[in-house]
Motif scaffolding. Sequence first.
Motif, PDB file in Angstrom:
ATOM      1  N   VAL A   1      64.391  41.719  18.704  1.00  0.00           N
ATOM      2  CA  VAL A   1      64.175  41.910  20.132  1.00  0.00           C
ATOM      3  C   VAL A   1      63.452  40.657  20.611  1.00  0.00           C
ATOM      4  N   VAL A   2      64.066  39.932  21.555  1.00  0.00           N
ATOM      5  CA  VAL A   2      63.504  38.640  21.959  1.00  0.00           C
ATOM      6  C   VAL A   2      62.850  38.652  23.334  1.00  0.00           C
ATOM      7  N   ASN A   3      62.870  39.786  24.032  1.00  0.00           N
ATOM      8  CA  ASN A   3      62.276  39.784  25.366  1.00  0.00           C
ATOM      9  C   ASN A   3      61.018  40.651  25.468  1.00  0.00           C
ATOM     10  N   LEU A   4      60.279  40.767  24.372  1.00  0.00           N
ATOM     11  CA  LEU A   4      58.957  41.386  24.422  1.00  0.00           C
ATOM     12  C   LEU A   4      57.944  40.339  24.886  1.00  0.00           C
ATOM     13  N   ALA A   5      56.919  40.788  25.582  1.00  0.00           N
ATOM     14  CA  ALA A   5      55.860  39.868  25.987  1.00  0.00           C
ATOM     15  C   ALA A   5      55.191  39.299  24.737  1.00  0.00           C
ATOM     16  N   PRO A   6      54.879  37.996  24.730  1.00  0.00           N
ATOM     17  CA  PRO A   6      54.190  37.402  23.573  1.00  0.00           C
ATOM     18  C   PRO A   6      52.874  38.131  23.298  1.00  0.00           C
ATOM     19  N   ARG A   7      52.535  38.223  22.010  1.00  0.00           N
ATOM     20  CA  ARG A   7      51.326  38.934  21.601  1.00  0.00           C
ATOM     21  C   ARG A   7      50.572  38.095  20.575  1.00  0.00           C
ATOM     22  N   LYS A   8      49.267  37.928  20.801  1.00  0.00           N
ATOM     23  CA  LYS A   8      48.452  37.144  19.879  1.00  0.00           C
ATOM     24  C   LYS A   8      47.869  38.061  18.815  1.00  0.00           C
ATOM     25  N   MET A   9      48.091  37.683  17.551  1.00  0.00           N
ATOM     26  CA  MET A   9      47.553  38.420  16.413  1.00  0.00           C
ATOM     27  C   MET A   9      47.141  37.420  15.343  1.00  0.00           C
ATOM     28  N   PHE A  10      45.961  37.604  14.786  1.00  0.00           N
ATOM     29  CA  PHE A  10      45.481  36.760  13.687  1.00  0.00           C
ATOM     30  C   PHE A  10      45.564  35.271  14.012  1.00  0.00           C
ATOM     31  N   GLY A  11      45.320  34.935  15.280  1.00  0.00           N
ATOM     32  CA  GLY A  11      45.323  33.543  15.705  1.00  0.00           C
ATOM     33  C   GLY A  11      46.708  32.957  15.907  1.00  0.00           C
ATOM     34  N   GLU A  12      47.743  33.766  15.799  1.00  0.00           N
ATOM     35  CA  GLU A  12      49.128  33.322  15.972  1.00  0.00           C
ATOM     36  C   GLU A  12      49.751  34.083  17.150  1.00  0.00           C
ATOM     37  N   ILE A  13      50.753  33.501  17.790  1.00  0.00           N
ATOM     38  CA  ILE A  13      51.478  34.164  18.870  1.00  0.00           C
ATOM     39  C   ILE A  13      52.816  34.668  18.326  1.00  0.00           C
ATOM     40  N   SER A  14      53.067  35.965  18.498  1.00  0.00           N
ATOM     41  CA  SER A  14      54.355  36.544  18.118  1.00  0.00           C
ATOM     42  C   SER A  14      55.216  36.641  19.373  1.00  0.00           C
ATOM     43  N   GLU A  15      56.450  36.113  19.276  1.00  0.00           N
ATOM     44  CA  GLU A  15      57.330  36.011  20.438  1.00  0.00           C
ATOM     45  C   GLU A  15      58.558  36.913  20.310  1.00  0.00           C
ATOM     46  N   GLY A  16      58.377  38.096  19.757  1.00  0.00           N
ATOM     47  CA  GLY A  16      59.498  39.020  19.614  1.00  0.00           C
ATOM     48  C   GLY A  16      59.201  40.030  18.528  1.00  0.00           C
ATOM     49  N   MET A  17      60.251  40.752  18.120  1.00  0.00           N
ATOM     50  CA  MET A  17      60.088  41.795  17.108  1.00  0.00           C
ATOM     51  C   MET A  17      61.326  41.854  16.218  1.00  0.00           C
ATOM     52  N   LEU A  18      61.089  41.916  14.928  1.00  0.00           N
ATOM     53  CA  LEU A  18      62.172  42.139  13.983  1.00  0.00           C
ATOM     54  C   LEU A  18      62.673  43.563  14.176  1.00  0.00           C
ATOM     55  N   PHE A  19      63.981  43.734  14.278  1.00  0.00           N
ATOM     56  CA  PHE A  19      64.601  45.046  14.469  1.00  0.00           C
ATOM     57  C   PHE A  19      65.027  45.526  13.087  1.00  0.00           C
ATOM     58  N   ASP A  20      64.147  46.300  12.430  1.00  0.00           N
ATOM     59  CA  ASP A  20      64.473  46.738  11.074  1.00  0.00           C
ATOM     60  C   ASP A  20      64.801  48.223  11.049  1.00  0.00           C
ATOM     61  N   ILE A  21      65.176  48.707   9.882  1.00  0.00           N
ATOM     62  CA  ILE A  21      65.629  50.089   9.719  1.00  0.00           C
ATOM     63  C   ILE A  21      64.747  50.774   8.688  1.00  0.00           C
ATOM     64  N   GLY A  22      64.213  51.935   9.028  1.00  0.00           N
ATOM     65  CA  GLY A  22      63.495  52.742   8.058  1.00  0.00           C
ATOM     66  C   GLY A  22      62.035  52.974   8.316  1.00  0.00           C
ATOM     67  N   TYR A  23      61.347  52.034   8.958  1.00  0.00           N
ATOM     68  CA  TYR A  23      59.904  52.126   9.127  1.00  0.00           C
ATOM     69  C   TYR A  23      59.496  53.438   9.804  1.00  0.00           C
ATOM     70  N   GLU A  24      60.150  53.793  10.902  1.00  0.00           N
ATOM     71  CA  GLU A  24      59.805  54.999  11.657  1.00  0.00           C
ATOM     72  C   GLU A  24      60.021  56.276  10.844  1.00  0.00           C
ATOM     73  N   ASP A  25      60.844  56.206   9.819  1.00  0.00           N
ATOM     74  CA  ASP A  25      61.126  57.376   8.989  1.00  0.00           C
ATOM     75  C   ASP A  25      60.348  57.375   7.679  1.00  0.00           C
ATOM     76  N   GLY A  26      59.433  56.425   7.542  1.00  0.00           N
ATOM     77  CA  GLY A  26      58.559  56.414   6.387  1.00  0.00           C
ATOM     78  C   GLY A  26      59.187  55.918   5.104  1.00  0.00           C
ATOM     79  N   ILE A  27      60.303  55.180   5.219  1.00  0.00           N
ATOM     80  CA  ILE A  27      60.892  54.586   4.023  1.00  0.00           C
ATOM     81  C   ILE A  27      60.689  53.073   4.076  1.00  0.00           C
ATOM     82  N   THR A  28      60.816  52.422   2.951  1.00  0.00           N
ATOM     83  CA  THR A  28      60.662  50.973   2.926  1.00  0.00           C
ATOM     84  C   THR A  28      61.732  50.348   3.817  1.00  0.00           C
TER      85      THR A  28
END
Length: 113
Positions: A69-96
């Motif tokens: 996802v490339v149109n999320l607002a930038p977010r600063k974490m641990f001194g770094e700026i994150s400019e999006g989100m990896l779209f992965d499968i499984g996290y919400e369902d508690g699997i790796t």
Amino acid sequence: MVKDLITLDDLSKLDIRVGQIVSVDDIEKSDKMVKLSVDFGDFHRTILVGMKKEREDPKEIEGMQALFVVNLAPRKMFGEISEGMLFDIGYEDGITPVLAVPEKEVPNGVRAG
């Protein structure tokens, strides 16, 4: 359980694109996060992802294409700026989680949907 219904207009607000993971770098200040450098063809982004505890070697995804996802607002974490989100499968369902990937290579920056 299925989430609440949305409209096609809601869905069209998400900009999900294929990007190639150029590098995976450790964020020493975090026990969870790594920094991805991602090539989207016309632009590059830095995206922080909490995968240190999900993979024995996060660098194993270098060179792979995945959905982001490339149109999320930038977010600063641990001194770094994150400019999006990896779209992965499984996290919400508690699997790796696993990467959401195209079935064959496509040009970087191609939109999903």
